[in-house]
Design a protein around this motif. Structure first.
Motif, short mmCIF file in Angstrom:
data_model
loop_
_atom_site.label_atom_id
_atom_site.label_comp_id
_atom_site.label_asym_id
_atom_site.label_seq_id
_atom_site.Cartn_x
_atom_site.Cartn_y
_atom_site.Cartn_z
N PHE A 1 -74.18 62.40 99.09
CA PHE A 1 -73.52 62.15 99.28
C PHE A 1 -72.19 61.79 99.15
O PHE A 1 -70.92 62.82 97.94
CB PHE A 1 -73.59 60.34 98.45
CG PHE A 1 -74.83 59.68 97.99
CD1 PHE A 1 -75.65 59.14 99.43
CD2 PHE A 1 -76.63 60.31 97.79
CE1 PHE A 1 -77.23 58.36 99.19
CE2 PHE A 1 -77.70 60.06 98.01
CZ PHE A 1 -77.83 59.07 98.79
N PRO A 2 -70.80 61.68 99.52
CA PRO A 2 -69.93 61.68 99.43
C PRO A 2 -69.24 61.16 98.28
O PRO A 2 -69.34 59.56 97.66
CB PRO A 2 -68.98 61.25 100.54
CG PRO A 2 -70.05 60.31 101.27
CD PRO A 2 -71.29 60.82 100.87
N VAL A 3 -67.91 61.82 97.73
CA VAL A 3 -68.36 61.58 95.84
C VAL A 3 -66.31 60.76 96.36
O VAL A 3 -65.75 62.04 96.78
CB VAL A 3 -68.08 62.17 94.88
CG1 VAL A 3 -67.38 61.49 93.84
CG2 VAL A 3 -69.98 61.89 95.33
N ASN A 4 -66.29 59.97 96.32
CA ASN A 4 -64.57 59.56 96.20
C ASN A 4 -63.84 60.00 94.78
O ASN A 4 -64.56 59.73 93.95
CB ASN A 4 -63.94 58.14 96.40
CG ASN A 4 -63.89 57.76 97.45
OD1 ASN A 4 -64.22 59.31 98.52
ND2 ASN A 4 -63.03 56.61 97.97
N ASN A 5 -63.62 60.79 94.62
CA ASN A 5 -62.23 61.32 93.16
C ASN A 5 -61.78 60.62 93.19
O ASN A 5 -60.93 60.30 94.04
CB ASN A 5 -61.99 63.09 92.87
CG ASN A 5 -63.55 63.55 92.78
OD1 ASN A 5 -64.61 63.03 93.41
ND2 ASN A 5 -63.44 64.82 92.64
N TYR A 6 -61.57 59.61 91.55
CA TYR A 6 -60.10 59.00 91.34
C TYR A 6 -59.74 59.85 89.55
O TYR A 6 -60.82 59.70 89.02
CB TYR A 6 -60.14 57.77 91.00
CG TYR A 6 -60.83 57.30 92.34
CD1 TYR A 6 -59.81 57.25 93.57
CD2 TYR A 6 -61.81 56.64 92.59
CE1 TYR A 6 -60.26 56.38 94.11
CE2 TYR A 6 -62.83 55.81 93.99
CZ TYR A 6 -61.98 55.63 95.12
OH TYR A 6 -62.08 55.27 96.05
N TYR A 7 -58.64 60.37 90.15
CA TYR A 7 -57.60 60.59 88.70
C TYR A 7 -57.25 60.10 88.02
O TYR A 7 -56.77 58.94 87.97
CB TYR A 7 -57.15 62.53 89.40
CG TYR A 7 -57.75 63.35 90.05
CD1 TYR A 7 -58.42 64.18 89.17
CD2 TYR A 7 -57.74 63.15 90.94
CE1 TYR A 7 -59.29 64.74 89.63
CE2 TYR A 7 -58.47 63.91 91.84
CZ TYR A 7 -58.99 65.05 91.02
OH TYR A 7 -60.12 65.73 91.76
N LEU A 8 -56.34 60.37 86.73
CA LEU A 8 -55.68 59.40 85.79
C LEU A 8 -54.82 58.83 86.04
O LEU A 8 -54.92 57.56 85.99
CB LEU A 8 -55.68 60.69 84.64
CG LEU A 8 -54.53 60.22 83.49
CD1 LEU A 8 -55.89 58.66 82.73
CD2 LEU A 8 -53.99 60.64 82.60
N GLU A 9 -53.41 59.49 87.27
CA GLU A 9 -53.23 58.73 87.23
C GLU A 9 -53.39 57.40 88.62
O GLU A 9 -53.18 56.13 88.82
CB GLU A 9 -51.84 59.51 88.66
CG GLU A 9 -52.54 60.88 89.73
CD GLU A 9 -53.34 61.39 89.34
OE1 GLU A 9 -53.58 62.12 87.83
OE2 GLU A 9 -53.08 63.13 89.87
N ASP A 10 -54.90 57.92 89.20
CA ASP A 10 -55.67 56.24 90.41
C ASP A 10 -55.78 55.06 88.99
O ASP A 10 -54.64 54.21 89.54
CB ASP A 10 -55.99 57.33 90.78
CG ASP A 10 -55.99 58.11 91.57
OD1 ASP A 10 -54.84 57.94 92.61
OD2 ASP A 10 -56.86 59.07 91.90
N VAL A 11 -56.24 56.15 88.10
CA VAL A 11 -56.70 54.96 87.03
C VAL A 11 -55.74 54.09 86.66
O VAL A 11 -56.10 52.42 86.24
CB VAL A 11 -57.81 55.70 86.28
CG1 VAL A 11 -58.58 54.92 85.85
CG2 VAL A 11 -59.02 55.92 86.79
#
Lengths: 121, 191
Positions: free
Chosen positions: A36-46
């Motif tokens: 499954f494709p995984v979307n990564n969100y990092y601290l800055e996005d959070v």
């Protein structure tokens, strides 16, 4: 002749095992699976998405001596041997260093931008 | 100084993030990627949330926090489960039972990183930290240290999302490249 089948999960380094059994005429059979494709969100996005506020000098901030001064100066040797004093102030550095965060809001950049500099120095 | 220290686990931020995901669900809108690249429609009541923490201390602290939270403390809607080797297997099995109503919030260490799969996990939140046994060179004794997990671990943790993806890390994008090492140096040090 006995047939030996080795079943392994996808994470195995197959080349290593093929090399190990070299000379036994090993065949590799691969059964593709779904990933499954995984979307990564990092601290800055959070931080951007939640609008979470981190207070100045709180427990969650770096309490080192990084950029506690608003201004820093350095000597630049120019062509011909002359020396020049350059003064940089930290507020302008935020924008210089945060080219990669240009899509983020100012508050998010404040939390993360200078950190790049800390890693590099 | 207002620069974030990524090594400090910010429970406030985790709670804010969970509530944000929840609000999106209540407004019946899809979770859109914060950086605008368009997320897929992931709803929290579709499945569970998996949170990776370094150890039992952090698990207990976050459990305490979430269960006393005004919104997330609602027992009918949210099933908060701890996963740690010191917790009984009966308790741990609850994590694998599909939830009829509401969603599961699973607090885990790196035991959930490999070999076990939570079937309905839609969101993974990773602190990027792990506790492992490392040799102290000065005293030549093994010590338990909290440190960044490896890139391989982070990838593995991201892969725990079983379908419809959402992976949140609580460290910065550039830290992934600068701080995390490629492979774990400690071998077989699951806690």
């Amino acid at each position: 002749m006995d047939l030996k089948v080795i079943l392994m999960s996808a994470t195995i380094d197959t080349k290593l095992f093929l090399n190990f059994f070299d000379g036994f005429r090993v065949q590799l059979l691969q059964i593709p699976g779904r990933t499954f494709p995984v979307n990564n969100y990092y601290l800055e996005d959070v931080l951007e998405a939640t609008g979470h506020v981190i207070e100045e000098n709180s427990y969650f901030t770096l309490n080192g001596n990084y950029y506690t001064e608003n201004e820093s100066s350095l000597w630049v040797t120019t062509k011909g041997g002359g020396r020049e004093r350059a003064i940089m102030d930290s507020s302008s550095r935020i924008f210089e260093m945060s080219g990669m965060y240009s899509d983020y809001s100012l508050s998010t950049r404040r939390y993360v931008a200078l950190n790049i500099d800390n890693h590099l120095s | 100084m207002e620069i974030v220290d990524e090594k400090k686990i910010n429970f406030d931020l985790i709670e804010d993030l969970l509530i944000m995901l929840l609000n999106k669900r209540q407004m019946n809108t899809s979770i859109v990627a914060p950086n605008g690249d368009g997320g897929m429609d992931t709803r929290m009541d579709d499945g569970s949330v998996l949170i990776f923490l370094p150890g039992i201390g952090e698990i207990r602290a976050l459990y305490q926090r979430l269960s006393t939270s005004k919104i997330l403390g609602n027992k009918d809607q949210f099933n908060i489960i701890s996963m740690h080797s010191s917790i009984s297997s009966k308790e741990q099995k609850r994590a694998f039972v599909p939830q009829k109503m509401g969603c599961k919030i699973i607090l885990a260490t790196n035991i959930c990183e490999a070999s076990l799969t939570i079937p309905d996990c839609v969101v993974v939140i990773d602190t990027g930290l792990e506790r492992s046994i490392k040799q102290n060179n000065r005293t030549s004794t093994p010590t338990l240290v909290t440190d960044w997990c490896s890139k391989a671990s982070a990838k593995q943790r991201a892969g725990r999302v079983s379908f419809k993806y959402m992976f949140y890390t609580l460290f910065m994008h550039h830290s992934h490249n600068l701080k995390l090492i490629g492979w774990s140096r400690a071998f077989g040090s699951m806690l």
